[in-house]
Design a protein around this motif. Structure first.
Motif, mmCIF file in Angstrom:
data_model
loop_
_atom_site.group_PDB
_atom_site.id
_atom_site.type_symbol
_atom_site.label_atom_id
_atom_site.label_comp_id
_atom_site.label_asym_id
_atom_site.label_seq_id
_atom_site.Cartn_x
_atom_site.Cartn_y
_atom_site.Cartn_z
ATOM 1 N N SER A 51 0.819 -1.210 0.000
ATOM 2 C CA SER A 51 0.000 0.000 0.000
ATOM 3 C C SER A 51 0.857 1.266 0.000
ATOM 4 N N ARG A 52 1.963 1.229 0.715
ATOM 5 C CA ARG A 52 2.840 2.412 0.744
ATOM 6 C C ARG A 52 3.399 2.728 -0.642
ATOM 7 N N ARG A 53 3.480 1.717 -1.507
ATOM 8 C CA ARG A 53 3.960 1.939 -2.879
ATOM 9 C C ARG A 53 2.813 2.280 -3.831
ATOM 10 N N ILE A 54 1.664 1.616 -3.646
ATOM 11 C CA ILE A 54 0.550 1.764 -4.589
ATOM 12 C C ILE A 54 -0.365 2.923 -4.208
ATOM 13 N N ASN A 55 -0.593 3.111 -2.908
ATOM 14 C CA ASN A 55 -1.478 4.186 -2.419
ATOM 15 C C ASN A 55 -0.650 5.286 -1.769
ATOM 16 N N GLN A 56 0.220 5.895 -2.539
ATOM 17 C CA GLN A 56 1.173 6.841 -1.946
ATOM 18 C C GLN A 56 0.506 8.103 -1.399
ATOM 19 N N ASN A 83 -8.267 2.802 7.768
ATOM 20 C CA ASN A 83 -8.133 3.997 6.929
ATOM 21 C C ASN A 83 -8.054 3.649 5.453
ATOM 22 N N LEU A 84 -7.401 2.527 5.101
ATOM 23 C CA LEU A 84 -7.332 2.117 3.701
ATOM 24 C C LEU A 84 -8.707 1.714 3.172
ATOM 25 N N ILE A 85 -9.506 1.088 4.027
ATOM 26 C CA ILE A 85 -10.869 0.727 3.628
ATOM 27 C C ILE A 85 -11.641 1.993 3.248
ATOM 28 N N ARG A 86 -11.503 3.033 4.059
ATOM 29 C CA ARG A 86 -12.173 4.306 3.752
ATOM 30 C C ARG A 86 -11.560 4.956 2.516
ATOM 31 N N TYR A 87 -10.232 4.948 2.429
ATOM 32 C CA TYR A 87 -9.528 5.594 1.307
ATOM 33 C C TYR A 87 -9.921 4.972 -0.032
ATOM 34 N N LYS A 88 -10.084 3.647 -0.043
ATOM 35 C CA LYS A 88 -10.432 2.948 -1.284
ATOM 36 C C LYS A 88 -11.939 2.875 -1.518
ATOM 37 N N GLY A 89 -12.718 3.421 -0.572
ATOM 38 C CA GLY A 89 -14.178 3.418 -0.740
ATOM 39 C C GLY A 89 -14.785 2.025 -0.677
ATOM 40 N N ILE A 90 -14.213 1.168 0.163
ATOM 41 C CA ILE A 90 -14.688 -0.214 0.276
ATOM 42 C C ILE A 90 -15.726 -0.298 1.399
ATOM 43 N N THR A 142 -7.066 -6.989 -3.246
ATOM 44 C CA THR A 142 -7.565 -7.136 -4.622
ATOM 45 C C THR A 142 -7.739 -5.773 -5.288
ATOM 46 N N ALA A 143 -8.083 -4.742 -4.506
ATOM 47 C CA ALA A 143 -8.180 -3.388 -5.081
ATOM 48 C C ALA A 143 -6.806 -2.914 -5.549
ATOM 49 N N MET A 144 -5.765 -3.224 -4.775
ATOM 50 C CA MET A 144 -4.408 -2.832 -5.186
ATOM 51 C C MET A 144 -3.959 -3.623 -6.416
ATOM 52 N N LEU A 145 -4.340 -4.886 -6.491
ATOM 53 C CA LEU A 145 -4.007 -5.668 -7.690
ATOM 54 C C LEU A 145 -4.691 -5.087 -8.913
ATOM 55 N N ASP A 146 -5.929 -4.615 -8.741
ATOM 56 C CA ASP A 146 -6.626 -3.951 -9.851
ATOM 57 C C ASP A 146 -5.872 -2.702 -10.298
ATOM 58 N N ASP A 147 -5.357 -1.948 -9.327
ATOM 59 C CA ASP A 147 -4.577 -0.746 -9.659
ATOM 60 C C ASP A 147 -3.325 -1.115 -10.457
ATOM 61 N N ILE A 184 4.784 -8.426 -6.814
ATOM 62 C CA ILE A 184 4.434 -7.859 -5.504
ATOM 63 C C ILE A 184 5.668 -7.805 -4.612
ATOM 64 N N GLN A 185 6.406 -8.897 -4.574
ATOM 65 C CA GLN A 185 7.598 -8.940 -3.736
ATOM 66 C C GLN A 185 8.634 -7.905 -4.186
ATOM 67 N N LYS A 186 8.732 -7.723 -5.490
ATOM 68 C CA LYS A 186 9.658 -6.722 -6.012
ATOM 69 C C LYS A 186 9.214 -5.314 -5.635
ATOM 70 N N LEU A 187 7.925 -5.044 -5.760
ATOM 71 C CA LEU A 187 7.406 -3.713 -5.440
ATOM 72 C C LEU A 187 7.612 -3.359 -3.974
ATOM 73 N N THR A 188 7.393 -4.317 -3.081
ATOM 74 C CA THR A 188 7.511 -4.008 -1.649
ATOM 75 C C THR A 188 8.945 -3.711 -1.235
ATOM 76 N N LYS A 189 9.904 -4.069 -2.094
ATOM 77 C CA LYS A 189 11.312 -3.776 -1.816
ATOM 78 C C LYS A 189 11.826 -2.582 -2.633
#
Length: 205
Positions: free
Chosen positions: A125-130, A139-146, A167-172, A187-192
């Motif tokens: 999330s820190r990479r995808i929802n900057q 807070n992420l549930i609210r931020y993504k409107g879930i 799954t919302a981040m995978l859609d992004d 995913i593993q690459k992105l988190t690093k």
């Protein structure tokens, strides 16, 4: 054989007596959902008796009382069942370092292990929802409107909500890369990856 897709894995959450198994803390509840192609196909939820009373803080925080735990199966029995549930699957948790420590500790006590790899939905999330104001689950549930109805800090509810954020981040990621399926390896690459390099990694994958 492990599934290599990021939308086919197990998302788990522990409730515990405290912050660290190194301090003698134990698991008191495990909740998990199995995703297959982005759809929840199975669930696991059990309370477990940790061999001691939990503090009033933990009772208030989780809603799990000593009375509830007194009739629960002991940790070793629940974790044996959970070990069977997660075999052959990669794993995700929100703040995975916390849950991984407890998973490793509880499985070590029963001489068990798992063959999957871990990913952390907070780090992703820190990479995808900057632009998110916070990366806490609520807070992420609210931020993504879930939509969400239920109580945070119960294991199965938190696992289900994490699955929705995941799954919302995978859609992004799919939208940004054009990939039909997001590999777990990405995913593993992105988190690093540093935040500044996320766009570059996605563009070149």
């Amino acid at each position: 054989m492990l599934n290599s897709k990021a939308n086919s894995l197990i998302i788990l959450d522990f409730e515990t007596t405290g912050l660290s198994p190194d301090n003698g803390d134990r698991a008191i509840e495990i909740g998990a959902v199995k995703l297959e192609n982005g759809v929840v196909t199975d669930r696991f939820q059990e309370l477990m008796y940790p061999g001691k009373r939990v503090s009033s803080f933990i009772e208030d925080y989780t809603g799990i009382t000593n009375a509830m735990l007194s009739t629960a199966a002991p940790c070793h029995e629940v974790m044996a069942r959970f070990s069977d549930f997660i075999q052959g699957q990669n794993l995700v948790a929100h703040n995975a370092s916390f849950d991984k420590r407890f998973l490793d500790n509880e499985l070590r006590r029963i001489s068990s292990s798992y063959d999957g790899q871990f990913a952390c939905s907070v780090l992703l999330s820190r990479r995808i929802n900057q632009n998110a104001p916070s990366h806490s689950l609520s807070n992420l549930i609210r931020y993504k409107g879930i939509p969400s109805t239920g109580g945070f800090h119960r294991a199965l509810f938190d696992a289900e909500m994490t699955a929705k954020v995941w799954t919302a981040m995978l859609d992004d990621i799919t939208e940004k890369t054009g990939l039909e399926e997001v590999p777990f390896a990405l995913i593993q690459k992105l988190t690093k990856t540093t935040k500044a390099n996320v766009a570059k990694v996605l563009a070149n994958y």
